[in-house]
Design a protein around this motif. Structure first.
Motif, PDB file in Angstrom:
ATOM      1  N   GLY A  30      10.145  -6.792  -0.221  1.00 39.53           N
ATOM      2  CA  GLY A  30      10.693  -8.137  -0.346  1.00 39.53           C
ATOM      3  C   GLY A  30       9.706  -9.191  -0.790  1.00 39.53           C
ATOM      4  N   HIS A  31       8.481  -8.800  -1.161  1.00 40.21           N
ATOM      5  CA  HIS A  31       7.483  -9.767  -1.612  1.00 40.21           C
ATOM      6  C   HIS A  31       7.710 -10.101  -3.086  1.00 40.21           C
ATOM      7  CE1 HIS A  31       5.513  -9.173   2.175  1.00 40.21           C
ATOM      8  NE2 HIS A  31       5.241  -7.890   1.918  1.00 40.21           N
ATOM      9  N   LYS A  32       7.675 -11.383  -3.412  1.00 45.13           N
ATOM     10  CA  LYS A  32       7.896 -11.831  -4.790  1.00 45.13           C
ATOM     11  C   LYS A  32       6.623 -11.715  -5.615  1.00 45.13           C
ATOM     12  CE  LYS A  32       9.839 -15.681  -3.329  1.00 45.13           C
ATOM     13  NZ  LYS A  32      10.473 -17.027  -3.334  1.00 45.13           N
ATOM     14  N   HIS A  33       6.769 -11.148  -6.825  1.00 47.91           N
ATOM     15  CA  HIS A  33       5.642 -10.998  -7.745  1.00 47.91           C
ATOM     16  C   HIS A  33       5.800 -11.893  -8.974  1.00 47.91           C
ATOM     17  CE1 HIS A  33       3.811  -7.372  -5.816  1.00 47.91           C
ATOM     18  NE2 HIS A  33       5.042  -7.295  -5.312  1.00 47.91           N
ATOM     19  N   VAL A  34       7.042 -12.136  -9.391  1.00 48.09           N
ATOM     20  CA  VAL A  34       7.340 -13.041 -10.498  1.00 48.09           C
ATOM     21  C   VAL A  34       8.539 -13.877 -10.095  1.00 48.09           C
ATOM     22  CG1 VAL A  34       8.043 -13.256 -12.925  1.00 48.09           C
ATOM     23  CG2 VAL A  34       6.474 -11.426 -12.251  1.00 48.09           C
ATOM     24  N   HIS A  35       8.421 -15.195 -10.324  1.00 45.61           N
ATOM     25  CA  HIS A  35       9.562 -16.069 -10.038  1.00 45.61           C
ATOM     26  C   HIS A  35       9.420 -17.317 -10.912  1.00 45.61           C
ATOM     27  CE1 HIS A  35      12.482 -17.783  -6.780  1.00 45.61           C
ATOM     28  NE2 HIS A  35      13.091 -17.380  -7.886  1.00 45.61           N
ATOM     29  N   ARG A  36       9.941 -17.225 -12.137  1.00 44.84           N
ATOM     30  CA  ARG A  36       9.765 -18.329 -13.070  1.00 44.84           C
ATOM     31  C   ARG A  36      10.872 -18.325 -14.121  1.00 44.84           C
ATOM     32  NH1 ARG A  36       5.315 -17.090 -17.657  1.00 44.84           N
ATOM     33  NH2 ARG A  36       6.601 -18.717 -18.590  1.00 44.84           N
ATOM     34  N   ASN A  37      10.901 -19.410 -14.892  1.00 44.89           N
ATOM     35  CA  ASN A  37      11.904 -19.604 -15.925  1.00 44.89           C
ATOM     36  C   ASN A  37      11.333 -19.228 -17.296  1.00 44.89           C
ATOM     37  OD1 ASN A  37      14.499 -20.281 -16.653  1.00 44.89           O
ATOM     38  ND2 ASN A  37      14.018 -22.417 -17.055  1.00 44.89           N
ATOM     39  N   PHE A  38      12.193 -18.627 -18.162  1.00 49.78           N
ATOM     40  CA  PHE A  38      11.774 -18.246 -19.505  1.00 49.78           C
ATOM     41  C   PHE A  38      12.779 -18.796 -20.515  1.00 49.78           C
ATOM     42  CE2 PHE A  38       9.963 -15.007 -16.764  1.00 49.78           C
ATOM     43  CZ  PHE A  38       8.683 -14.869 -17.253  1.00 49.78           C
ATOM     44  N   ASN A  39      12.301 -18.980 -21.734  1.00 47.51           N
ATOM     45  CA  ASN A  39      13.153 -19.393 -22.843  1.00 47.51           C
ATOM     46  C   ASN A  39      13.765 -18.148 -23.472  1.00 47.51           C
ATOM     47  OD1 ASN A  39      14.262 -20.348 -25.268  1.00 47.51           O
ATOM     48  ND2 ASN A  39      12.725 -21.955 -25.459  1.00 47.51           N
ATOM     49  N   THR A  40      15.082 -18.124 -23.608  1.00 47.84           N
ATOM     50  CA  THR A  40      15.743 -16.942 -24.162  1.00 47.84           C
ATOM     51  C   THR A  40      15.403 -16.726 -25.636  1.00 47.84           C
ATOM     52  OG1 THR A  40      17.715 -18.257 -24.658  1.00 47.84           O
ATOM     53  CG2 THR A  40      17.668 -17.096 -22.553  1.00 47.84           C
ATOM     54  N   LYS A  41      14.944 -17.787 -26.317  1.00 46.00           N
ATOM     55  CA  LYS A  41      14.569 -17.644 -27.720  1.00 46.00           C
ATOM     56  C   LYS A  41      13.180 -17.019 -27.879  1.00 46.00           C
ATOM     57  CE  LYS A  41      18.369 -19.838 -28.318  1.00 46.00           C
ATOM     58  NZ  LYS A  41      19.597 -19.042 -28.533  1.00 46.00           N
ATOM     59  N   ARG A  42      12.474 -16.840 -26.749  1.00 43.56           N
ATOM     60  CA  ARG A  42      11.150 -16.212 -26.762  1.00 43.56           C
ATOM     61  C   ARG A  42      11.160 -15.015 -25.817  1.00 43.56           C
ATOM     62  NH1 ARG A  42       6.667 -19.089 -27.982  1.00 43.56           N
ATOM     63  NH2 ARG A  42       5.698 -17.037 -27.685  1.00 43.56           N
ATOM     64  N   PRO A  43      11.870 -13.954 -26.168  1.00 45.21           N
ATOM     65  CA  PRO A  43      11.931 -12.799 -25.254  1.00 45.21           C
ATOM     66  C   PRO A  43      10.588 -12.106 -25.075  1.00 45.21           C
ATOM     67  CG  PRO A  43      12.934 -12.261 -27.372  1.00 45.21           C
ATOM     68  CD  PRO A  43      12.664 -13.726 -27.392  1.00 45.21           C
ATOM     69  N   ASP A  44       9.640 -12.361 -25.995  1.00 44.08           N
ATOM     70  CA  ASP A  44       8.331 -11.731 -25.864  1.00 44.08           C
ATOM     71  C   ASP A  44       7.613 -12.182 -24.603  1.00 44.08           C
ATOM     72  OD1 ASP A  44       8.427 -14.213 -27.223  1.00 44.08           O
ATOM     73  OD2 ASP A  44       6.310 -13.978 -27.796  1.00 44.08           O
ATOM     74  N   THR A  45       7.791 -13.448 -24.213  1.00 45.18           N
ATOM     75  CA  THR A  45       7.147 -13.934 -22.986  1.00 45.18           C
ATOM     76  C   THR A  45       7.761 -13.273 -21.752  1.00 45.18           C
ATOM     77  OG1 THR A  45       8.688 -15.813 -22.901  1.00 45.18           O
ATOM     78  CG2 THR A  45       6.585 -16.150 -24.029  1.00 45.18           C
ATOM     79  N   PHE A  46       9.068 -13.016 -21.805  1.00 45.59           N
ATOM     80  CA  PHE A  46       9.724 -12.316 -20.701  1.00 45.59           C
ATOM     81  C   PHE A  46       9.202 -10.890 -20.590  1.00 45.59           C
ATOM     82  CE2 PHE A  46      13.321  -9.290 -20.090  1.00 45.59           C
ATOM     83  CZ  PHE A  46      13.401  -9.370 -18.708  1.00 45.59           C
ATOM     84  N   LEU A  47       9.083 -10.204 -21.711  1.00 44.28           N
ATOM     85  CA  LEU A  47       8.573  -8.825 -21.694  1.00 44.28           C
ATOM     86  C   LEU A  47       7.125  -8.786 -21.225  1.00 44.28           C
ATOM     87  CD1 LEU A  47      10.123  -7.461 -25.022  1.00 44.28           C
ATOM     88  CD2 LEU A  47      10.879  -6.995 -22.678  1.00 44.28           C
ATOM     89  N   ALA A  48       6.352  -9.814 -21.604  1.00 42.82           N
ATOM     90  CA  ALA A  48       4.946  -9.854 -21.178  1.00 42.82           C
ATOM     91  C   ALA A  48       4.844  -9.972 -19.658  1.00 42.82           C
ATOM     92  CB  ALA A  48       4.233 -11.023 -21.854  1.00 42.82           C
ATOM     93  N   SER A  49       5.768 -10.698 -19.026  1.00 41.79           N
ATOM     94  CA  SER A  49       5.723 -10.842 -17.566  1.00 41.79           C
ATOM     95  C   SER A  49       6.068  -9.542 -16.845  1.00 41.79           C
ATOM     96  CB  SER A  49       6.693 -11.943 -17.131  1.00 41.79           C
ATOM     97  OG  SER A  49       8.041 -11.532 -17.336  1.00 41.79           O
ATOM     98  N   LEU A  50       6.755  -8.647 -17.554  1.00 41.50           N
ATOM     99  CA  LEU A  50       7.133  -7.370 -16.935  1.00 41.50           C
ATOM    100  C   LEU A  50       6.133  -6.257 -17.241  1.00 41.50           C
ATOM    101  CD1 LEU A  50      11.009  -7.239 -17.536  1.00 41.50           C
ATOM    102  CD2 LEU A  50       9.767  -8.125 -15.559  1.00 41.50           C
ATOM    103  N   ARG A  51       5.130  -6.542 -18.085  1.00 37.04           N
ATOM    104  CA  ARG A  51       4.177  -5.511 -18.454  1.00 37.04           C
ATOM    105  C   ARG A  51       3.417  -4.924 -17.253  1.00 37.04           C
ATOM    106  NH1 ARG A  51       2.629  -8.326 -23.150  1.00 37.04           N
ATOM    107  NH2 ARG A  51       4.148  -7.490 -24.601  1.00 37.04           N
ATOM    108  N   PRO A  52       3.056  -5.734 -16.257  1.00 37.09           N
ATOM    109  CA  PRO A  52       2.362  -5.142 -15.090  1.00 37.09           C
ATOM    110  C   PRO A  52       3.204  -4.121 -14.334  1.00 37.09           C
ATOM    111  CG  PRO A  52       2.058  -7.526 -15.146  1.00 37.09           C
ATOM    112  CD  PRO A  52       3.098  -7.204 -16.170  1.00 37.09           C
ATOM    113  N   PHE A  53       4.513  -4.098 -14.587  1.00 41.08           N
ATOM    114  CA  PHE A  53       5.383  -3.186 -13.848  1.00 41.08           C
ATOM    115  C   PHE A  53       5.812  -1.981 -14.684  1.00 41.08           C
ATOM    116  CE2 PHE A  53       6.132  -7.630 -12.630  1.00 41.08           C
ATOM    117  CZ  PHE A  53       5.712  -7.598 -11.310  1.00 41.08           C
TER     118      PHE A  53
END
Length: 349
Positions: A30-53
Motif C-alpha cells: 500500500g505504499h505510494k511510489h508515483v502519484h502525479r498528473n501527466f499530460n495525455t499529449k505527452r505519453p512519453d513522460t508517463f512511460l518514463a515514470s513507469l520505467r522503474p517498474f
C-alpha cells in the motif's frame, strides 16, 4: 460483476481525461511510489515514470471513459498489462465525501490491490474501428428516420392528405415539395428530401464496406448468424462486432445479462425491491435482439407458436421478453458449438 483479484507487486491506477491523466502507483503493502498528473499529449513522460517498474510485475487499471482506446493500445505496444474498469460498477470512486483526480487515481490503485477492481472488456484494436463505424451507421439511420418524420409532420401541420405511398422509398419522394404552398415551406421540404437522399447513398456505401470487413474478420460466424430466420446482414454484423468472442462469457447467463435480456434483482432482508442496473449491458445487442424477434415471429413458425402460447398466459410484452431470451440462448450455444440455427429450440420447455 467480475473482479480482478490476481496479486501483483505493483498496482497502477489511472484517472483518465481528455488532456490530463492522474497516475498513482502503489506496491503490495500500500505504499505510494508515483502519484502525479501527466499530460495525455505527452505519453512519453508517463512511460518514463513507469520505467522503474519494468519487469517488476506491474498491473495498470483505468476507468472506462470515452477516450481509453489510445491508452490501451499504448500499454499493449509497451507490453504493459492493462485492465479496463467498469464505470457503472466503480462505486467506490463516486461515493466519497471528497472527489478529485488525485483521490480517484489512488482509489483505482487500491481497488486493484484489494481485488475489488470491476473489469470491463478491452475490445481488440483490429476490430474496434469497424465496430465503431457500425455504431455510427445506426446514428445515421436514426437521423434519416427523424428527417422523414419531419416531412410527415410538416404535411400534418398544413392539414394536407397523407402521402399515398411511403416516402422512405426514393421514387415516392419525387416532387413532394410541390404539394406545399410558399417558397420557404417548399425549400424546407426540398432540403429534407435532399438530406434523405444523401443519407441513403451514405448508408448504402457503409453497408457494402461493413459487409466486406465482416467477411474478412469472421465470415464463418457472420454467415452462421444469418441462418436465424429474419436476421439479415445488419443484425448479423451487429451481433458479430458487439459480441466479438463468445468465450469471454463463462456461461449463457452472463451473455444474457450483457445483452440486457434479463433484469437484475434487488432484495434485502427477504424483501424484493425495484430492479436496478438497467443501463448495465450492451444497448446495441439489446436493440439487435429486439429487432430480431419481430422478424423471427414472421419467418419462423416455431417461434411464432412459442410467442402465441406465452401471450395466452401473460401478454405480448412478456412473450417478446421470453422469446428474446430463448433467441439469446440459441445464439450463445450455436456460436459456442459452431452450428447453424435450430428452430426446434422453441419447441423445448
Amino acid at each position: 460483476m467480475k473482479f480482478y483479484n490476481r496479486q501483483h507487486q505493483f498496482y497502477c491506477g489511472i484517472d483518465l481525461h481528455a488532456n490530463s491523466m492522474h497516475v498513482c502507483v502503489v506496491d503490495h503493502d500500500g505504499h505510494k511510489h508515483v502519484h502525479r498528473n501527466f499530460n495525455t499529449k505527452r505519453p512519453d513522460t508517463f512511460l518514463a515514470s513507469l520505467r522503474p517498474f519494468e519487469n517488476r510485475d506491474l498491473i495498470i487499471g483505468c476507468e472506462s471513459t470515452f477516450n481509453w482506446y489510445w491508452l490501451a493500445d499504448l500499454c499493449t505496444a509497451q507490453n504493459l498489462p492493462f485492465l479496463l474498469g467498469h464505470a457503472l460498477y466503480l462505486k467506490a470512486i463516486h461515493g466519497g465525501k471528497t472527489k478529485s483526480d488525485r483521490i480517484d487515481s489512488e482509489k483505482l490503485a487500491m481497488l486493484l490491490r484489494g481485488g475489488n477492481f470491476p473489469t470491463a472488456y478491452v475490445y481488440p484494436a483490429h476490430m474496434r474501428d469497424t465496430r465503431d463505424l457500425l455504431r455510427r451507421r445506426g446514428t445515421i439511420v436514426r437521423r434519416r428516420s427523424a428527417t422523414i418524420i419531419h416531412v410527415q409532420m410538416v404535411n400534418h401541420q398544413q392539414n394536407l392528405p397523407p402521402f399515398q405511398k411511403s416516402i422512405s422509398y426514393k421514387a415516392n419522394r419525387i416532387g413532394i415539395a410541390d404539394r406545399f404552398d410558399g417558397d420557404s415551406l417548399q425549400r424546407m421540404v426540398s432540403l429534407d428530401v435532399d438530406l434523405i437522399d444523401f443519407y441513403d447513398r451514405q448508408i448504402q456505401k457503409l453497408d457494402l464496406y461493413l459487409e466486406q470487413h465482416a467477411k474478412v474478420d469472421d465470415a464463418d460466424t457472420f454467415f452462421r448468424l444469418q441462418s436465424i430466420p429474419g436476421v439479415g446482414r445488419i443484425l448479423a454484423m451487429t451481433m458479430l462486432y458487439e459480441i466479438h468472442d463468445i468465450r469471454r462469457f463463462p456461461g449463457v447467463g452472463d451473455f444474457l445479462s450483457y445483452s440486457r435480456l434479463v433484469k437484475g434483482t434487488n432484495s434485502s432482508a427477504g424483501k424484493q425491491y425495484k430492479p436496478t442496473g438497467r443501463k448495465i449491458g450492451n444497448p446495441h445487442l439489446k436493440w439487435a435482439f429486439s429487432e430480431a424477434i419481430t422478424l423471427l415471429k414472421r419467418e419462423c413458425p416455431q417461434a411464432k407458436a412459442f410467442a402465441e402460447k406465452i401471450e395466452k398466459k401473460h401478454n405480448k410484452a412478456r412473450a417478446n421478453t421470453l422469446l428474446a431470451i430463448k433467441l439469446g440462448r440459441a445464439v450463445y450455444w450455436m456460436w459456442r458449438r459452431k452450428t447453424a440455427f435450430d428452430p426446434t429450440v422453441f419447441e423445448k420447455g
